[in-house]
Scaffold this active site. Structure first.
Site, PDB file in Angstrom:
ATOM      1  N   LYS A  13       1.109  -1.101   0.266  1.00  0.00           N
ATOM      2  CA  LYS A  13      -0.279  -0.195  -0.330  1.00  0.00           C
ATOM      3  C   LYS A  13       1.082   0.796   0.331  1.00  0.00           C
ATOM      4  O   LYS A  13       1.560   1.091   0.274  1.00  0.00           O
ATOM      5  CB  LYS A  13      -1.202   0.219   1.662  1.00  0.00           C
ATOM      6  N   ASP A 149      -3.828  -0.616   9.804  1.00  0.00           N
ATOM      7  CA  ASP A 149      -4.064  -0.486   8.107  1.00  0.00           C
ATOM      8  C   ASP A 149      -4.130  -1.813   7.713  1.00  0.00           C
ATOM      9  O   ASP A 149      -4.820  -1.655   6.573  1.00  0.00           O
ATOM     10  CB  ASP A 149      -2.022  -0.498   7.963  1.00  0.00           C
TER      11      ASP A 149
HETATM   12  O1  C5P Z   1      -2.363   0.846  14.504  1.00  0.00           O
HETATM   13  P1  C5P Z   1      -0.544   0.531  13.759  1.00  0.00           P
HETATM   14  O2  C5P Z   1       0.000  -1.075  15.160  1.00  0.00           O
HETATM   15  O3  C5P Z   1      -0.737   0.894  12.916  1.00  0.00           O
HETATM   16  O4  C5P Z   1      -0.568   1.354  15.345  1.00  0.00           O
HETATM   17  C1  C5P Z   1       0.722   1.362  15.933  1.00  0.00           C
HETATM   18  C2  C5P Z   1       1.571   1.791  16.536  1.00  0.00           C
HETATM   19  O5  C5P Z   1       1.271   4.198  15.623  1.00  0.00           O
HETATM   20  C3  C5P Z   1       0.445   3.064  17.720  1.00  0.00           C
HETATM   21  O6  C5P Z   1       0.638   2.150  18.689  1.00  0.00           O
HETATM   22  C4  C5P Z   1       0.574   4.474  17.661  1.00  0.00           C
HETATM   23  O7  C5P Z   1       1.401   4.194  18.359  1.00  0.00           O
HETATM   24  C5  C5P Z   1       0.736   4.522  16.376  1.00  0.00           C
HETATM   25  N1  C5P Z   1       0.007   4.765  15.852  1.00  0.00           N
HETATM   26  C6  C5P Z   1      -0.552   6.750  15.701  1.00  0.00           C
HETATM   27  N2  C5P Z   1      -1.331   6.732  15.082  1.00  0.00           N
HETATM   28  C7  C5P Z   1      -2.128   6.101  13.865  1.00  0.00           C
HETATM   29  C8  C5P Z   1      -1.734   4.968  13.590  1.00  0.00           C
HETATM   30  C9  C5P Z   1      -0.980   4.503  14.366  1.00  0.00           C
HETATM   31  O8  C5P Z   1      -0.462   6.862  16.674  1.00  0.00           O
HETATM   32  N3  C5P Z   1      -3.403   6.589  13.437  1.00  0.00           N
END
Ligand code: C5P
Length: 300
Positions: A13, A149
């Protein structure tokens, strides 16, 4: 129960833009992003397993296999176990043992959705193979607890993502784009990049025009958008600047930008020929980088 093996593609992506518009009370950031999918992909091969304690087993092969876990920490196994749990709640669970091989071609922790794309592809395949037929929206709802994602990767077609990335609306009629992807072989952890972002409240992107028009107009529109994570990611991995310069220096590169939380950057080119030419030049100059031509938003 007979099990017909399934090969499922897990396309990379690309965030054509990614605006960080605020921070939520749960700590996640609010996003506004236009996302497309690439022809370059990992592959998930799902077939009958041997059975045992675990209903789903996994092995990982391919150029980036060594960089990711193949045990319980792998997002594919987490997603499969989550599906099993949900299916058992509905009493629809007829679970034949499954083995999954992941062919890993997308660099790990690279901002182009590798792990999320793999988990999403495995969910699509298992849904068919086990005959559960969860609607895609339901799979997306389950998967968000594993990663912001994964829902977008379940749809795997051009979309606008908001919320923490899980609020999705499809976008039609975007042109196909010829791109070059570059990663410096340095992994970046998403939380580190968000933590290094100084300004958490930035304006959302200008609305995508109803009629996007041709590729030139679309790229002009994109040029007025941003990836707000590019600056903090560059502080952590200064080579990103070098990559963006290398892309911008190529003939017929009309836009160079980082995807997601990095460090992979993409350049948008006139056509396949100029993208391939750029790959050749940049690979010669930077043999240690991962440099790939790909198509974005190809509709077949
Ligand atoms: O959801 P994901 O596993 O991608 O998120 C990993 C980390 O990235 C989250 O714990 C957070 O610290 C950060 N994150 C965020 N805001 C988002 C997506 C991710 O702060 N929209």
């Amino acid at each position: 129960m007979s099990v017909t093996p399934i090969l499922e593609s897990a396309p990379a992506k690309i965030n054509l833009y990614l605006h960080v518009t605020g921070r939520r009370s749960d700590g996640f950031h609010k996003l506004d992003s236009l996302v497309v999918f690439a022809t370059i992909a990992d592959t998930v091969y799902v077939r009958r397993g041997t059975g045992g304690i675990d209903p789903v087993t996994l092995d990982v092969i391919g150029p980036f296999a060594a960089k990711i876990p193949s045990g319980a920490d792998n997002l594919i196994l987490k997603a499969a176990n989550l599906m099993i749990k949900q299916a058992r709640k509905k009493r629809t669970a007829s679970i034949s043992p499954i083995h999954i091989s992941l062919i890993k071609r997308i660099p790990a922790a690279s901002g182009i959705g590798g792990g999320s794309a793999d988990a999403a592809a495995a969910m699509r395949a298992l849904n068919r193979l086990w005959g559960w037929h969860f609607p895609i929206d339901e799979l997306a709802e389950m998967a968000v607890s594993l990663g912001s994602d994964i829902p977008m990767c379940l749809y795997s077609q051009a979309l606008n993502a908001s919320g923490r990335g899980e609020v999705i609306s499809s976008v039609t009629e975007l042109p196909k784009l010829d791109a070059v992807l570059i990663n410096p072989h340095v992994g970046l952890e998403t939380p580190d990049v968000f933590a290094a972002l100084k300004n958490k409240s930035n304006p959302a992107a200008k609305r995508l025009p109803k009629t996007v028009g041709n590729k030139t107009n679309f790229i002009k529109y994109l040029a007025n958008c941003r990836n707000d994570l590019e600056t903090p990611a560059t502080v952590l991995v200064p080579e990103i600047t070098e990559i963006l310069i290398a892309l911008n220096n190529q003939t017929n590169c009309h836009l160079a930008r980082m995807s997601g939380s990095g460090a992979t950057c993409f350049g948008l080119f006139d056509d396949t020929e100029s993208a391939n030419q750029a790959v050749k030049i940049i690979r010669d100059a930077h043999p240690n980088w991962w440099v790939q031509a790909t198509e974005l938003n190809r509709m077949d």
